[in-house]
Design a protein around this motif. Structure first.
Motif, PDB file in Angstrom:
ATOM      1  N   LEU A  28       5.033   9.308   5.908  1.00 42.74           N
ATOM      2  CA  LEU A  28       5.938   9.937   5.249  1.00 42.74           C
ATOM      3  C   LEU A  28       7.398  10.121   5.882  1.00 42.74           C
ATOM      4  O   LEU A  28       8.002   9.669   7.729  1.00 42.74           O
ATOM      5  N   VAL A  29       8.871  10.165   5.227  1.00 44.55           N
ATOM      6  CA  VAL A  29       9.693  10.072   5.109  1.00 44.55           C
ATOM      7  C   VAL A  29      10.113  11.732   4.810  1.00 44.55           C
ATOM      8  O   VAL A  29       9.997  11.727   3.427  1.00 44.55           O
ATOM      9  N   SER A  30      11.398  12.529   5.568  1.00 46.21           N
ATOM     10  CA  SER A  30      11.942  13.489   4.743  1.00 46.21           C
ATOM     11  C   SER A  30      13.664  13.337   5.142  1.00 46.21           C
ATOM     12  O   SER A  30      13.866  13.289   5.947  1.00 46.21           O
ATOM     13  N   VAL A  31      14.215  12.915   4.261  1.00 47.35           N
ATOM     14  CA  VAL A  31      15.893  12.660   4.131  1.00 47.35           C
ATOM     15  C   VAL A  31      16.981  13.768   4.365  1.00 47.35           C
ATOM     16  O   VAL A  31      16.783  14.601   3.409  1.00 47.35           O
ATOM     17  N   THR A  32      17.308  14.306   5.414  1.00 50.77           N
ATOM     18  CA  THR A  32      18.890  15.614   5.108  1.00 50.77           C
ATOM     19  C   THR A  32      20.470  14.308   4.959  1.00 50.77           C
ATOM     20  O   THR A  32      20.267  13.506   5.308  1.00 50.77           O
ATOM     21  N   ASP A  33      20.825  15.233   5.345  1.00 53.16           N
ATOM     22  CA  ASP A  33      22.007  15.027   4.586  1.00 53.16           C
ATOM     23  C   ASP A  33      23.011  13.705   5.746  1.00 53.16           C
ATOM     24  O   ASP A  33      23.217  12.862   5.545  1.00 53.16           O
ATOM     25  N   ASP A  34      22.407  13.850   7.376  1.00 46.63           N
ATOM     26  CA  ASP A  34      22.813  13.183   8.046  1.00 46.63           C
ATOM     27  C   ASP A  34      21.716  11.836   8.928  1.00 46.63           C
ATOM     28  O   ASP A  34      22.249  11.515   9.593  1.00 46.63           O
ATOM     29  N   SER A  35      20.633  12.244   8.304  1.00 48.76           N
ATOM     30  CA  SER A  35      19.312  11.880   9.278  1.00 48.76           C
ATOM     31  C   SER A  35      18.232  11.670   8.109  1.00 48.76           C
ATOM     32  O   SER A  35      17.826  12.084   7.429  1.00 48.76           O
ATOM     33  N   VAL A  36      17.036  10.939   9.246  1.00 49.10           N
ATOM     34  CA  VAL A  36      15.940  10.981   8.372  1.00 49.10           C
ATOM     35  C   VAL A  36      14.790  11.287   9.271  1.00 49.10           C
ATOM     36  O   VAL A  36      14.604  11.191  10.622  1.00 49.10           O
ATOM     37  N   TRP A  37      13.900  12.088   8.985  1.00 48.39           N
ATOM     38  CA  TRP A  37      12.688  12.492   9.727  1.00 48.39           C
ATOM     39  C   TRP A  37      11.341  11.721   9.426  1.00 48.39           C
ATOM     40  O   TRP A  37      11.264  11.315   8.272  1.00 48.39           O
ATOM     41  N   ALA A  84       9.801   4.835  -2.564  1.00 49.10           N
ATOM     42  CA  ALA A  84      11.291   4.052  -2.176  1.00 49.10           C
ATOM     43  C   ALA A  84      12.273   4.698  -1.499  1.00 49.10           C
ATOM     44  O   ALA A  84      12.536   3.950  -0.605  1.00 49.10           O
ATOM     45  N   ASP A  85      12.365   6.255  -0.569  1.00 46.13           N
ATOM     46  CA  ASP A  85      12.557   6.448   0.335  1.00 46.13           C
ATOM     47  C   ASP A  85      12.145   5.721   1.676  1.00 46.13           C
ATOM     48  O   ASP A  85      12.667   5.327   2.438  1.00 46.13           O
ATOM     49  N   ARG A  86      10.731   5.622   1.505  1.00 44.15           N
ATOM     50  CA  ARG A  86      10.116   4.775   2.950  1.00 44.15           C
ATOM     51  C   ARG A  86      10.811   3.144   2.945  1.00 44.15           C
ATOM     52  O   ARG A  86      11.147   3.049   3.834  1.00 44.15           O
ATOM     53  N   GLU A  87      11.414   2.874   1.519  1.00 42.59           N
ATOM     54  CA  GLU A  87      11.377   1.714   1.830  1.00 42.59           C
ATOM     55  C   GLU A  87      13.201   1.516   2.598  1.00 42.59           C
ATOM     56  O   GLU A  87      13.972   0.540   2.215  1.00 42.59           O
ATOM     57  N   ARG A  88      13.561   2.141   1.376  1.00 40.40           N
ATOM     58  CA  ARG A  88      14.720   2.646   1.949  1.00 40.40           C
ATOM     59  C   ARG A  88      15.459   2.724   2.905  1.00 40.40           C
ATOM     60  O   ARG A  88      16.514   2.032   3.906  1.00 40.40           O
ATOM     61  N   PHE A  89      14.776   3.527   3.710  1.00 42.84           N
ATOM     62  CA  PHE A  89      15.108   3.805   5.352  1.00 42.84           C
ATOM     63  C   PHE A  89      14.170   3.396   6.085  1.00 42.84           C
ATOM     64  O   PHE A  89      13.689   3.283   6.938  1.00 42.84           O
ATOM     65  N   ALA A  90      13.755   1.759   5.922  1.00 42.66           N
ATOM     66  CA  ALA A  90      13.218   0.676   6.750  1.00 42.66           C
ATOM     67  C   ALA A  90      13.713   0.730   8.218  1.00 42.66           C
ATOM     68  O   ALA A  90      12.999   1.005   9.027  1.00 42.66           O
ATOM     69  N   ALA A  91      14.682   0.273   7.733  1.00 40.43           N
ATOM     70  CA  ALA A  91      15.220   0.332   9.121  1.00 40.43           C
ATOM     71  C   ALA A  91      15.456   1.986  10.008  1.00 40.43           C
ATOM     72  O   ALA A  91      15.174   1.450  11.766  1.00 40.43           O
ATOM     73  N   GLU A  92      15.408   3.275  10.238  1.00 42.69           N
ATOM     74  CA  GLU A  92      15.726   3.886  10.039  1.00 42.69           C
ATOM     75  C   GLU A  92      14.486   4.471  11.085  1.00 42.69           C
ATOM     76  O   GLU A  92      14.275   4.706  12.118  1.00 42.69           O
ATOM     77  N   MET A  96       0.802  -0.870  -0.187  1.00 41.12           N
ATOM     78  CA  MET A  96      -0.439   0.261  -0.232  1.00 41.12           C
ATOM     79  C   MET A  96       0.927   1.121  -0.097  1.00 41.12           C
ATOM     80  O   MET A  96       1.635   1.324   0.741  1.00 41.12           O
ATOM     81  N   VAL A  97       0.415   2.561  -0.913  1.00 38.40           N
ATOM     82  CA  VAL A  97       1.665   3.388  -0.677  1.00 38.40           C
ATOM     83  C   VAL A  97       1.048   4.273   0.292  1.00 38.40           C
ATOM     84  O   VAL A  97       1.811   4.521   1.416  1.00 38.40           O
ATOM     85  N   PHE A  98      -0.240   4.451   0.381  1.00 38.14           N
ATOM     86  CA  PHE A  98      -0.449   5.632   1.471  1.00 38.14           C
ATOM     87  C   PHE A  98      -1.341   4.686   2.596  1.00 38.14           C
ATOM     88  O   PHE A  98      -1.877   3.486   2.597  1.00 38.14           O
ATOM     89  N   SER A  99      -0.880   5.511   3.969  1.00 40.02           N
ATOM     90  CA  SER A  99      -1.492   4.607   5.168  1.00 40.02           C
ATOM     91  C   SER A  99      -2.725   4.214   5.166  1.00 40.02           C
ATOM     92  O   SER A  99      -4.003   3.618   5.836  1.00 40.02           O
ATOM     93  N   ILE A 100      -3.592   5.590   4.559  1.00 42.97           N
ATOM     94  CA  ILE A 100      -5.644   5.762   4.410  1.00 42.97           C
ATOM     95  C   ILE A 100      -5.919   5.028   3.387  1.00 42.97           C
ATOM     96  O   ILE A 100      -5.466   5.435   2.096  1.00 42.97           O
ATOM     97  N   VAL A 101      -6.949   4.050   3.513  1.00 40.93           N
ATOM     98  CA  VAL A 101      -6.813   3.005   2.313  1.00 40.93           C
ATOM     99  C   VAL A 101      -7.417   4.302   1.194  1.00 40.93           C
ATOM    100  O   VAL A 101      -7.560   3.566   0.060  1.00 40.93           O
ATOM    101  N   ALA A 149       4.603  10.277  -9.495  1.00 40.70           N
ATOM    102  CA  ALA A 149       5.898   9.953  -9.702  1.00 40.70           C
ATOM    103  C   ALA A 149       6.821  10.544  -8.773  1.00 40.70           C
ATOM    104  O   ALA A 149       8.337   9.601  -7.821  1.00 40.70           O
ATOM    105  N   GLU A 150       6.685  11.674  -8.397  1.00 43.23           N
ATOM    106  CA  GLU A 150       6.720  11.732  -7.005  1.00 43.23           C
ATOM    107  C   GLU A 150       6.388  11.441  -4.970  1.00 43.23           C
ATOM    108  O   GLU A 150       7.177  11.018  -4.593  1.00 43.23           O
ATOM    109  N   THR A 151       5.403  10.900  -6.178  1.00 39.96           N
ATOM    110  CA  THR A 151       4.688   9.646  -4.808  1.00 39.96           C
ATOM    111  C   THR A 151       5.859   8.914  -4.783  1.00 39.96           C
ATOM    112  O   THR A 151       6.304   8.627  -3.683  1.00 39.96           O
TER     113      THR A 151
END
Length: 92
Positions: free
Chosen positions: A73-82, A45-53, A1-6, A38-40
């Motif tokens: 949702l995640v937001s990636v910075t140079d040294d962390s993930v929100w 992809a970011d969510r999957e890439r940062f699953a551990a975080e 599922m792409v979104f948490s909300i059905v 495409a942005e979604t």
């Protein structure tokens, strides 16, 4: 599922279907929709890439008053993930 909300996930799948049916003659609005999709996908992809975080955030911060969705949702910075979270705020 792409979104948490059905409902949003249904919207996403319907939009993909419309774009596929009209791929030979996309209107400007349909091209904008394709860009948004495409942005979604990039966010997913970011969510999957940062699953551990995301899991680290759940383990370290989730409480009865702070929850993290299955697909945040995640937001990636140079040294962390929100990681997006829900905070419970009592009404009284």
């Amino acid at each position: 599922m792409v979104f948490s909300i059905v409902v949003l996930d249904k919207f996403y799948k319907a939009a993909l279907s419309v774009l596929d049916e009209h791929k030979e003659a996309l209107t400007p609005a349909m091209r904008d929709l394709r860009t948004a999709i495409a942005e979604t996908k990039a966010q997913v992809a970011d969510r999957e890439r940062f699953a551990a975080e995301i899991e680290k955030a759940r383990q370290g911060y989730a409480t009865d008053d702070l929850e993290i969705d299955d697909n945040p949702l995640v937001s990636v910075t140079d040294d962390s993930v929100w990681v997006a979270a829900w905070i419970r705020v009592p009404r009284n």
